[in-house]
Enzyme design. Structure first.
Site, PDB file in Angstrom:
ATOM      1  N   VAL A  84       0.861  -1.176   0.000  1.00  0.00           N
ATOM      2  CA  VAL A  84       0.000   0.000   0.000  1.00  0.00           C
ATOM      3  C   VAL A  84       0.901   1.231   0.000  1.00  0.00           C
ATOM      4  O   VAL A  84       1.799   1.343   0.831  1.00  0.00           O
ATOM      5  CB  VAL A  84      -0.933   0.027   1.229  1.00  0.00           C
ATOM      6  CG1 VAL A  84      -1.771   1.300   1.245  1.00  0.00           C
ATOM      7  CG2 VAL A  84      -1.836  -1.204   1.255  1.00  0.00           C
ATOM      8  N   SER A 112       5.662  -1.613  -0.434  1.00  0.00           N
ATOM      9  CA  SER A 112       5.541  -0.868  -1.690  1.00  0.00           C
ATOM     10  C   SER A 112       6.735   0.066  -1.879  1.00  0.00           C
ATOM     11  O   SER A 112       7.271   0.613  -0.912  1.00  0.00           O
ATOM     12  CB  SER A 112       4.250  -0.046  -1.683  1.00  0.00           C
ATOM     13  OG  SER A 112       4.221   0.864  -2.772  1.00  0.00           O
ATOM     14  N   GLN A 133       7.719  -4.849  -3.429  1.00  0.00           N
ATOM     15  CA  GLN A 133       6.990  -4.590  -4.673  1.00  0.00           C
ATOM     16  C   GLN A 133       7.584  -3.380  -5.379  1.00  0.00           C
ATOM     17  O   GLN A 133       7.695  -2.308  -4.811  1.00  0.00           O
ATOM     18  CB  GLN A 133       5.511  -4.350  -4.373  1.00  0.00           C
ATOM     19  CG  GLN A 133       4.674  -3.960  -5.585  1.00  0.00           C
ATOM     20  CD  GLN A 133       4.233  -2.507  -5.518  1.00  0.00           C
ATOM     21  OE1 GLN A 133       3.551  -2.099  -4.590  1.00  0.00           O
ATOM     22  NE2 GLN A 133       4.640  -1.719  -6.492  1.00  0.00           N
ATOM     23  N   HIS A 281      -5.824  -3.872  -8.518  1.00  0.00           N
ATOM     24  CA  HIS A 281      -5.327  -2.744  -7.731  1.00  0.00           C
ATOM     25  C   HIS A 281      -6.401  -2.216  -6.785  1.00  0.00           C
ATOM     26  O   HIS A 281      -6.525  -1.006  -6.554  1.00  0.00           O
ATOM     27  CB  HIS A 281      -4.833  -1.617  -8.650  1.00  0.00           C
ATOM     28  CG  HIS A 281      -3.655  -0.869  -8.117  1.00  0.00           C
ATOM     29  ND1 HIS A 281      -2.363  -1.274  -8.296  1.00  0.00           N
ATOM     30  CD2 HIS A 281      -3.577   0.287  -7.392  1.00  0.00           C
ATOM     31  CE1 HIS A 281      -1.538  -0.413  -7.726  1.00  0.00           C
ATOM     32  NE2 HIS A 281      -2.258   0.542  -7.163  1.00  0.00           N
ATOM     33  N   ASP A 312      -5.482 -10.644  -4.834  1.00  0.00           N
ATOM     34  CA  ASP A 312      -5.893  -9.589  -3.920  1.00  0.00           C
ATOM     35  C   ASP A 312      -7.014  -8.796  -4.578  1.00  0.00           C
ATOM     36  O   ASP A 312      -7.465  -9.137  -5.661  1.00  0.00           O
ATOM     37  CB  ASP A 312      -4.709  -8.711  -3.486  1.00  0.00           C
ATOM     38  CG  ASP A 312      -4.242  -7.704  -4.546  1.00  0.00           C
ATOM     39  OD1 ASP A 312      -4.933  -7.503  -5.568  1.00  0.00           O
ATOM     40  OD2 ASP A 312      -3.169  -7.113  -4.350  1.00  0.00           O
ATOM     41  N   GLY A 314     -10.624  -6.742  -3.096  1.00  0.00           N
ATOM     42  CA  GLY A 314     -11.985  -7.106  -2.725  1.00  0.00           C
ATOM     43  C   GLY A 314     -12.095  -7.926  -1.457  1.00  0.00           C
ATOM     44  O   GLY A 314     -13.177  -8.031  -0.883  1.00  0.00           O
ATOM     45  N   LEU A 315     -10.992  -8.520  -1.001  1.00  0.00           N
ATOM     46  CA  LEU A 315     -11.048  -9.331   0.211  1.00  0.00           C
ATOM     47  C   LEU A 315     -11.021  -8.434   1.436  1.00  0.00           C
ATOM     48  O   LEU A 315     -10.229  -7.490   1.507  1.00  0.00           O
ATOM     49  CB  LEU A 315      -9.863 -10.300   0.269  1.00  0.00           C
ATOM     50  CG  LEU A 315      -9.796 -11.366  -0.817  1.00  0.00           C
ATOM     51  CD1 LEU A 315      -8.857 -10.934  -1.923  1.00  0.00           C
ATOM     52  CD2 LEU A 315      -9.321 -12.697  -0.239  1.00  0.00           C
ATOM     53  N   GLY A 335      -5.083  -5.226   1.613  1.00  0.00           N
ATOM     54  CA  GLY A 335      -4.458  -3.954   1.933  1.00  0.00           C
ATOM     55  C   GLY A 335      -5.319  -3.103   2.840  1.00  0.00           C
ATOM     56  O   GLY A 335      -4.917  -2.733   3.942  1.00  0.00           O
TER      57      GLY A 335
END
Length: 381
Positions: A84, A112, A133, A281, A312, A314-315, A335
């Site tokens: 994030v 990030s 990342q 994203h 990843d 939506g969770l 995130g």
């Protein structure tokens, strides 16, 4: 380990509401919003929650274990903390809070490029277990130096990002002056004054900065110059020409994040990547795109034996993790859930959020009579 959390905040909605009351509006909207009209932000969660699971009550059951293995590494749960950006803007020192919590609970923390602690500090806090990342730099020399730093910090996994060829159009951030170039308006200053605990902690830990990028940034940039620097320094559009040198340089595991199609999955396999994260994203880039769960089902069933497929976007909860894994994901990342936790509860937020997610997932598995997370696809309706 014993899982304990504050019973006043037993759900992600509780944490989200508390976070909203504790941080300035511009910071909350940066965290909470999607792009354009938020269509895909809402679709991500609503379509994931249409997935249903079937329990088997009358079979022998020897208990449920959340332990899982991904990319050759063993973790205590099948979820990790997604990268994030600007975490320290939302809650001061939050990337360090989350890195410590991830290490304590033995789950991956992904740092990030554009968050507010450095590669080296994240590695120190996780004893070399933090993933990194990478936003792709325009200059090869900068790319190579950042990758060498990640290798020196013993990051086991390098995640390269493919779903930001251009910045998403985010109306809230534009109104709040958090687009590039950013600005601090009188309105934002009054929002800060209305959140004194956030302001106090920001003074304590210092103004958020892109700590990994600090060595490459000219000193004394004002906000407009900072925006120009970021635009000139990074190019998010990936292709074979950009990925191959990274694959050649990086000796650890290499993962492509932002995959949303079978074509890109096939390209990732051809280029020798070890894993992909099916992602949009968090609904922050393409409002007209699919929810993440839709391509995951096809990609996992078609390519799951050829490359590690993760997900990843939506969770938000333990049941969401179970739904995604039942649809074929080998691992999941979140995130916003973790940022809600730290914004709501500060230094206790990381441990609290992980404990809730573990407790929720354990309950789902026990209800299903599912002993291992790898068995969750057997419960998919």
């Amino acid at each position: 380990m014993t899982l304990e959390f504050n019973p006043d905040f037993p759900s992600m909605d509780d944490l989200r509401n508390k976070a909203k009351s504790r941080i300035p509006k511009f910071a909350f909207e940066y965290l909470d919003g999607g792009c354009n009209e938020d269509v895909n932000l809402r679709r991500n969660t609503s379509e994931l929650r249409e997935v249903q699971l079937k329990p088997h009550y009358l079979r022998d059951f020897n208990g449920a274990s959340m332990k899982t293995k991904i990319l050759g590494m063993k973790y205590d749960a099948p979820f990790g903390i997604a990268p994030v950006g600007l975490q320290g803007l939302m809650w001061p020192n939050s990337p360090e809070i989350l890195a410590r919590a991830a290490f304590l609970h033995n789950i991956p923390f992904v740092l990030s490029t554009v968050t507010t602690t450095s590669i080296e500090r994240a590695s120190e806090l996780t004893e070399g277990r933090a993933w990194f990342q990478l936003y792709h730099p325009t200059e090869n020399s900068l790319r190579d130096d950042i990758i060498k730093r990640a290798a020196a910090a013993e990051c086991p996994v390098l995640v390269i990002l493919c779903d930001v060829p251009t910045f998403g159009f985010r109306p809230r951030d534009i109104r709040n002056g958090l687009a590039m170039p950013p600005k601090m308006s009188i309105k934002n200053i009054f929002q800060v004054l209305g959140r004194p605990y956030w302001a106090f902690n920001t003074l304590k830990y210092g103004q958020p900065n892109f700590e990994t990028l600090r060595p490459y940034m000219p000193k004394g940039l004002d906000l407009k110059q900072l925006g120009k620097f970021m635009d000139q320094t990074f190019s998010g559009r990936l292709n074979e020409e950009k990925i191959k040198p990274i694959r050649d340089m990086w000796k650890g595991k290499l993962v492509l994040k932002g995959v949303a199609s079978e074509a890109d999955t096939e390209e990732a396999i051809r280029l020798g990547l070890d894993g992909i994260i099916v992602s949009n994203h968090g609904g922050r880039q393409l409002d007209a795109g699919e929810s993440t769960i839709k391509p995951l089902k096809t990609i996992a069933s078609t390519y799951g034996e050829k490359i590690e497929v993760m997900m990843d976007s939506g969770l938000r909860s333990g049941p969401d993790v179970a739904r995604a894994m039942a649809c074929g994901a080998k691992f999941t990342f979140m995130g916003r859930s973790f940022m809600y936790g730290t914004a709501a509860l500060g230094k206790k937020g990381g441990d609290h959020t992980i404990s809730i997610l573990k407790t929720q997932l354990q309950q789902v598995m026990e209800q299903l009579c599912c002993e291992r997370v790898t068995d969750l696809p057997q419960h998919l309706i």
